[in-house]
Design a protein around this motif. Sequence first.
Motif, PDB file in Angstrom:
ATOM      1  N   GLN A   1      31.607  32.237  73.772  1.00  0.00           N
ATOM      2  CA  GLN A   1      31.544  33.634  73.339  1.00  0.00           C
ATOM      3  C   GLN A   1      30.090  34.071  73.274  1.00  0.00           C
ATOM      4  OE1 GLN A   1      33.528  34.515  69.692  1.00  0.00           O
ATOM      5  NE2 GLN A   1      35.472  33.655  70.373  1.00  0.00           N
ATOM      6  N   ALA A   2      29.834  35.253  73.786  1.00  0.00           N
ATOM      7  CA  ALA A   2      28.478  35.808  73.743  1.00  0.00           C
ATOM      8  C   ALA A   2      28.569  37.239  73.212  1.00  0.00           C
ATOM      9  CB  ALA A   2      27.850  35.801  75.128  1.00  0.00           C
ATOM     10  N   ARG A   3      27.679  37.552  72.305  1.00  0.00           N
ATOM     11  CA  ARG A   3      27.649  38.891  71.696  1.00  0.00           C
ATOM     12  C   ARG A   3      26.479  39.669  72.283  1.00  0.00           C
ATOM     13  NH1 ARG A   3      25.414  40.288  66.084  1.00  0.00           N
ATOM     14  NH2 ARG A   3      25.989  42.463  65.909  1.00  0.00           N
ATOM     15  N   ILE A   4      26.782  40.871  72.724  1.00  0.00           N
ATOM     16  CA  ILE A   4      25.756  41.759  73.280  1.00  0.00           C
ATOM     17  C   ILE A   4      25.735  42.999  72.387  1.00  0.00           C
ATOM     18  CG2 ILE A   4      24.991  43.077  75.273  1.00  0.00           C
ATOM     19  CD1 ILE A   4      26.717  41.134  76.985  1.00  0.00           C
ATOM     20  N   ALA A   5      24.598  43.250  71.755  1.00  0.00           N
ATOM     21  CA  ALA A   5      24.485  44.382  70.835  1.00  0.00           C
ATOM     22  C   ALA A   5      23.334  45.282  71.265  1.00  0.00           C
ATOM     23  CB  ALA A   5      24.256  43.882  69.414  1.00  0.00           C
ATOM     24  N   ASP A   6      23.629  46.551  71.401  1.00  0.00           N
ATOM     25  CA  ASP A   6      22.620  47.574  71.701  1.00  0.00           C
ATOM     26  C   ASP A   6      21.786  47.255  72.942  1.00  0.00           C
ATOM     27  OD1 ASP A   6      23.383  49.054  69.456  1.00  0.00           O
ATOM     28  OD2 ASP A   6      22.076  47.877  68.163  1.00  0.00           O
ATOM     29  N   ASN A   7      22.424  46.765  73.993  1.00  0.00           N
ATOM     30  CA  ASN A   7      21.688  46.444  75.205  1.00  0.00           C
ATOM     31  C   ASN A   7      22.584  46.670  76.425  1.00  0.00           C
ATOM     32  OD1 ASN A   7      19.603  45.680  76.811  1.00  0.00           O
ATOM     33  ND2 ASN A   7      19.483  43.581  76.082  1.00  0.00           N
ATOM     34  N   PRO A   8      22.835  47.944  76.778  1.00  0.00           N
ATOM     35  CA  PRO A   8      23.703  48.208  77.920  1.00  0.00           C
ATOM     36  C   PRO A   8      23.061  47.739  79.227  1.00  0.00           C
ATOM     37  CG  PRO A   8      22.711  50.237  77.098  1.00  0.00           C
ATOM     38  CD  PRO A   8      22.315  49.146  76.160  1.00  0.00           C
ATOM     39  N   GLY A   9      23.905  47.430  80.183  1.00  0.00           N
ATOM     40  CA  GLY A   9      23.427  46.981  81.486  1.00  0.00           C
ATOM     41  C   GLY A   9      24.471  46.133  82.182  1.00  0.00           C
ATOM     42  N   TRP A  10      24.071  45.515  83.288  1.00  0.00           N
ATOM     43  CA  TRP A  10      24.945  44.631  84.063  1.00  0.00           C
ATOM     44  C   TRP A  10      24.691  43.182  83.645  1.00  0.00           C
ATOM     45  CZ3 TRP A  10      28.855  46.206  87.055  1.00  0.00           C
ATOM     46  CH2 TRP A  10      28.863  47.532  87.461  1.00  0.00           C
ATOM     47  N   TYR A  11      25.762  42.423  83.476  1.00  0.00           N
ATOM     48  CA  TYR A  11      25.690  41.036  83.030  1.00  0.00           C
ATOM     49  C   TYR A  11      26.598  40.162  83.882  1.00  0.00           C
ATOM     50  CZ  TYR A  11      23.495  42.766  78.742  1.00  0.00           C
ATOM     51  OH  TYR A  11      22.658  43.348  77.846  1.00  0.00           O
ATOM     52  N   ARG A  12      26.373  38.856  83.808  1.00  0.00           N
ATOM     53  CA  ARG A  12      27.291  37.879  84.374  1.00  0.00           C
ATOM     54  C   ARG A  12      27.102  36.546  83.639  1.00  0.00           C
ATOM     55  NH1 ARG A  12      24.679  36.586  90.312  1.00  0.00           N
ATOM     56  NH2 ARG A  12      22.996  35.247  89.580  1.00  0.00           N
ATOM     57  N   PHE A  13      28.162  35.747  83.603  1.00  0.00           N
ATOM     58  CA  PHE A  13      28.107  34.411  83.020  1.00  0.00           C
ATOM     59  C   PHE A  13      27.878  33.405  84.134  1.00  0.00           C
ATOM     60  CE2 PHE A  13      30.364  36.554  79.620  1.00  0.00           C
ATOM     61  CZ  PHE A  13      29.875  35.936  78.484  1.00  0.00           C
ATOM     62  N   GLU A  14      27.093  32.376  83.839  1.00  0.00           N
ATOM     63  CA  GLU A  14      26.853  31.302  84.793  1.00  0.00           C
ATOM     64  C   GLU A  14      27.086  29.975  84.094  1.00  0.00           C
ATOM     65  OE1 GLU A  14      22.882  31.806  86.243  1.00  0.00           O
ATOM     66  OE2 GLU A  14      23.319  33.760  87.148  1.00  0.00           O
ATOM     67  N   LEU A  15      27.789  29.087  84.765  1.00  0.00           N
ATOM     68  CA  LEU A  15      28.061  27.759  84.235  1.00  0.00           C
ATOM     69  C   LEU A  15      27.448  26.738  85.173  1.00  0.00           C
ATOM     70  CD1 LEU A  15      29.577  25.843  82.266  1.00  0.00           C
ATOM     71  CD2 LEU A  15      31.468  25.909  83.896  1.00  0.00           C
ATOM     72  N   SER A  16      26.514  25.953  84.656  1.00  0.00           N
ATOM     73  CA  SER A  16      25.900  24.910  85.483  1.00  0.00           C
ATOM     74  C   SER A  16      26.268  23.549  84.912  1.00  0.00           C
ATOM     75  CB  SER A  16      24.383  25.081  85.529  1.00  0.00           C
ATOM     76  OG  SER A  16      23.855  25.031  84.229  1.00  0.00           O
ATOM     77  N   VAL A  17      26.690  22.666  85.799  1.00  0.00           N
ATOM     78  CA  VAL A  17      27.085  21.313  85.421  1.00  0.00           C
ATOM     79  C   VAL A  17      26.025  20.367  85.945  1.00  0.00           C
ATOM     80  CG1 VAL A  17      28.871  19.543  85.614  1.00  0.00           C
ATOM     81  CG2 VAL A  17      29.506  21.968  85.554  1.00  0.00           C
ATOM     82  N   ARG A  18      25.582  19.434  85.077  1.00  0.00           N
ATOM     83  CA  ARG A  18      24.564  18.481  85.512  1.00  0.00           C
ATOM     84  C   ARG A  18      25.079  17.701  86.716  1.00  0.00           C
ATOM     85  NH1 ARG A  18      21.799  14.522  81.352  1.00  0.00           N
ATOM     86  NH2 ARG A  18      20.754  16.446  80.795  1.00  0.00           N
ATOM     87  N   GLY A  19      24.308  17.752  87.795  1.00  0.00           N
ATOM     88  CA  GLY A  19      24.689  17.061  89.024  1.00  0.00           C
ATOM     89  C   GLY A  19      25.684  17.838  89.874  1.00  0.00           C
ATOM     90  N   GLY A  20      25.952  19.090  89.513  1.00  0.00           N
ATOM     91  CA  GLY A  20      26.917  19.897  90.267  1.00  0.00           C
ATOM     92  C   GLY A  20      26.365  21.271  90.584  1.00  0.00           C
ATOM     93  N   GLU A  21      27.235  22.129  91.062  1.00  0.00           N
ATOM     94  CA  GLU A  21      26.839  23.476  91.438  1.00  0.00           C
ATOM     95  C   GLU A  21      26.965  24.429  90.256  1.00  0.00           C
ATOM     96  OE1 GLU A  21      28.944  24.891  94.829  1.00  0.00           O
ATOM     97  OE2 GLU A  21      28.651  23.041  95.948  1.00  0.00           O
ATOM     98  N   THR A  22      26.326  25.579  90.367  1.00  0.00           N
ATOM     99  CA  THR A  22      26.441  26.630  89.361  1.00  0.00           C
ATOM    100  C   THR A  22      27.576  27.561  89.751  1.00  0.00           C
ATOM    101  OG1 THR A  22      24.087  26.520  88.843  1.00  0.00           O
ATOM    102  CG2 THR A  22      25.237  28.543  88.244  1.00  0.00           C
ATOM    103  N   ILE A  23      28.447  27.847  88.789  1.00  0.00           N
ATOM    104  CA  ILE A  23      29.571  28.752  89.003  1.00  0.00           C
ATOM    105  C   ILE A  23      29.233  30.061  88.298  1.00  0.00           C
ATOM    106  CG2 ILE A  23      32.044  29.093  88.685  1.00  0.00           C
ATOM    107  CD1 ILE A  23      32.211  26.025  88.191  1.00  0.00           C
ATOM    108  N   ARG A  24      29.406  31.171  88.995  1.00  0.00           N
ATOM    109  CA  ARG A  24      29.072  32.483  88.431  1.00  0.00           C
ATOM    110  C   ARG A  24      30.315  33.348  88.301  1.00  0.00           C
ATOM    111  NH1 ARG A  24      25.068  30.878  91.859  1.00  0.00           N
ATOM    112  NH2 ARG A  24      22.974  30.842  90.966  1.00  0.00           N
ATOM    113  N   SER A  25      30.361  34.121  87.226  1.00  0.00           N
ATOM    114  CA  SER A  25      31.447  35.089  87.069  1.00  0.00           C
ATOM    115  C   SER A  25      31.111  36.334  87.870  1.00  0.00           C
ATOM    116  CB  SER A  25      31.616  35.456  85.593  1.00  0.00           C
ATOM    117  OG  SER A  25      30.526  36.266  85.163  1.00  0.00           O
TER     118      SER A  25
END
Length: 167
Positions: free
Chosen positions: A136-160
Amino acid sequence: MGERSTQAMYAGTANAAKLFVAALAFTGAYLGFSAYDTASSAPGQQQAITLRAREMPITAETAAPEPGVVTVAAMAGAAGCDHTYVARTVLLNPDPAKTVLYGWRLARWSPAAKGWKTYLVDHQGFGGRQRTISWQARIADNPGWYRFELSVRGGETIRSDRFQVSC
């Protein structure tokens, strides 16, 4: 032994005995005061407190995520420009005997730099074959474009997919 040495010895012994008795008296008084203080600090009337929690369901689809795909959902109850988002995915461990270490990153698009800048990060891990993970991530008073990224040690980064936060 001379008379003066004997008198000095008796005087020293008497002083030592007086100090010992004084120390015992002080210790007894301290312990008595501590016991009195403890006894007088016994709790008075007890009052029952009921704790309540408000459940905040995810407003988007709650189906189980797929491995390799990061889904994003907004939590209900957002007021004004204060939003909480949940990123979820299924993470597979190629070697269940070892721990998988991974890191979440919430990135925000920077028009000035024309690139994604780190907004929040979190690092975790688990042992086992697979696990549905979320952050869970909270974004307060900061409009804009966002995305989540998941990086696994020794693997690829997955982006939302990117999503827009507006007030």
